[in-house]
Structure formats: C-alpha cells, structure tokens
Write a protein that holds these residues in place. Structure first.
Motif, PDB file in Angstrom:
ATOM      1  N   UNK A 148      -3.894  -3.074   8.589  1.00 17.76           N
ATOM      2  CA  UNK A 148      -3.269  -1.880   8.916  1.00 17.76           C
ATOM      3  C   UNK A 148      -1.926  -1.834   9.287  1.00 17.76           C
ATOM      4  N   UNK A 149      -1.597  -2.907   9.957  1.00 16.30           N
ATOM      5  CA  UNK A 149      -0.114  -2.927  10.649  1.00 16.30           C
ATOM      6  C   UNK A 149       1.025  -3.467   9.571  1.00 16.30           C
ATOM      7  N   UNK A 150       0.056  -3.695   8.190  1.00 12.89           N
ATOM      8  CA  UNK A 150       1.193  -3.826   7.041  1.00 12.89           C
ATOM      9  C   UNK A 150       0.915  -3.070   5.794  1.00 12.89           C
ATOM     10  N   UNK A 151       0.393  -1.698   6.003  1.00 14.14           N
ATOM     11  CA  UNK A 151      -0.389  -0.973   5.180  1.00 14.14           C
ATOM     12  C   UNK A 151       1.166  -0.662   4.116  1.00 14.14           C
ATOM     13  N   UNK A 152       0.792  -0.627   3.053  1.00 11.69           N
ATOM     14  CA  UNK A 152       1.792  -0.570   1.896  1.00 11.69           C
ATOM     15  C   UNK A 152       1.650   0.884   1.255  1.00 11.69           C
ATOM     16  N   UNK A 153       0.704   1.910   1.595  1.00 10.41           N
ATOM     17  CA  UNK A 153       0.532   3.134   1.026  1.00 10.41           C
ATOM     18  C   UNK A 153       1.817   4.035   1.209  1.00 10.41           C
ATOM     19  N   UNK A 154       2.518   3.846   2.148  1.00  8.80           N
ATOM     20  CA  UNK A 154       3.739   4.863   2.041  1.00  8.80           C
ATOM     21  C   UNK A 154       4.727   4.527   1.086  1.00  8.80           C
ATOM     22  N   UNK A 155       4.644   3.281   0.531  1.00  9.90           N
ATOM     23  CA  UNK A 155       5.530   2.601  -0.678  1.00  9.90           C
ATOM     24  C   UNK A 155       5.007   2.915  -2.066  1.00  9.90           C
ATOM     25  N   UNK A 156       3.694   3.161  -2.099  1.00 14.82           N
ATOM     26  CA  UNK A 156       3.236   3.321  -3.374  1.00 14.82           C
ATOM     27  C   UNK A 156       3.499   4.727  -4.133  1.00 14.82           C
TER      28      UNK A 156
END
Length: 198
Positions: free
Chosen positions: A13-21
């Motif tokens: 969760x600290x490296x979640x990429x969803x905001x960039x997808x």
C-alpha cells in the motif's frame, strides 16, 4: 508479517500505483494469459496493462479450459502476439478491418512457450509480431536480445501500431514508477553494479 497490499494493483500500500494507472479505451481487445508464476512477481506488468485498458482481460493459468470462448468474442479476429516464422508484422487498421483480439501470453519466454504447448488452440492462432529492434525500458532485467520487451511495453507498441495516431504511452507511467521504485529500494550503487555492469 506481510506488508499491507493494495487489492487492485497488488503492490504494498505504501507503493500503490493505482494513481498512475490510466483508463484507456481501445478498438483492439487485449486478452492476457498469465502463467501462474508471474502473479506474485514484483514487476507484474501484465496486471498493469489489464488495469489500464478498458477493453482488456487478464486470465491466470496453465491450461485454459474456456479458451474456445475466450478466443471468440463476437466481432473480433483473434491473433497471437508472439514471434515465429509465420508471424505477420502488425499494421494499422484500415476502415474495413475487423478489430483484433490480441492474445498475449505473459511469462518468461520458456513459460510462454509452455502455455502454447499446453493449449494447442492457442498455438494454432495466426501470429502477429512487433517490429524488430525495439529497446526495452525494463532497466532491471538483462533482455535476452533486442526486441525483448516486458508485457506492458509489447502491448503499448502493438496498440500504437494498430490504432495510430492514438497514444497508449500513459500505460507506461505506472511501469516507469515501478522500475524507479525498485531501483530506489536496491540503492543506486547496487543497481549500477548489477544492472549497468559498473
């Protein structure tokens, strides 16, 4: 104890990429057939591609019992994105072309070939290939040769050709962030020594 994980991108969760997808639409339907050994891989680029494309599906397995249905969505012509002697170079759609179902095996080259071997229907599909000489941005892995791309890079390149002038570059944003995160985690000195021959 396992670190908390994002249920969507499967990153910590600290490296979640969803905001960039991104959420990109495409005329081409992309079917990703992922070898089970890739699911928990830190650099699972097939998942990033599937999440970023509206018209994509990710199926995990070795033998796909429902392959006849998967390969025959109404209105699409199935093509296997995989090199081989019979592979035709991809070209841009013309007005009268039916859209493609682009079938993309995901795994190491050995595992991808195994998927074809275990699924004769898959191996029998007409093949398409990318232009030769593409350079991977996958700086964490020594490519077996020129044109060896990660799954998301291969999909982006294929869609850029098929659906020109549309751009699918935004699909590479989470991939780039993933690479940068891995390099930061290992430290610049380790990266330089192991991956740049320093």
């Amino acid at each position: 104890m396992a670190r908390p994980q994002c249920p969507r991108c499967l990153r910590p969760t600290t490296y979640c990429l969803c905001g960039l997808i991104p959420s990109l639409d495409s005329r081409t339907r992309v079917l990703l057939l992922q070898h089970p050994s890739e699911v928990n891989h830190a650099l699972n680029t097939a998942r990033l591609a599937a999440l970023g494309l509206v018209n994509a599906q990710l199926v995990v397995g070795e033998v796909f019992e429902d392959l006849p249905d998967l390969l025959n969505p109404p209105g699409y012509q199935a093509r296997l994105l995989f090199p081989g002697e019979s592979a035709q170079p991809l070209r841009a759609y013309t007005a009268c072309d039916a859209p493609l179902l682009l079938v993309v095996p995901d795994g190491t080259w050995r595992k991808a070939r195994k998927l074809l071997h275990l699924n004769p229907l898959l191996a029998a599909l007409p093949r398409v290939a990318l232009a030769e000489g593409a350079v991977s941005r996958y700086r964490l892995r020594k490519a077996p040769g020129p044109g060896a791309l990660s799954t998301v890079e291969a999909i982006v390149q294929a869609l850029q050709v098929l659906e020109t002038p549309s751009s699918f570059e935004p699909l590479l944003r989470p991939f780039e962030a993933l690479i940068e995160g891995q390099i930061a985690a290992m430290g610049e000195a380790v990266f330089m020594k192991n991956h740049l021959g320093g």
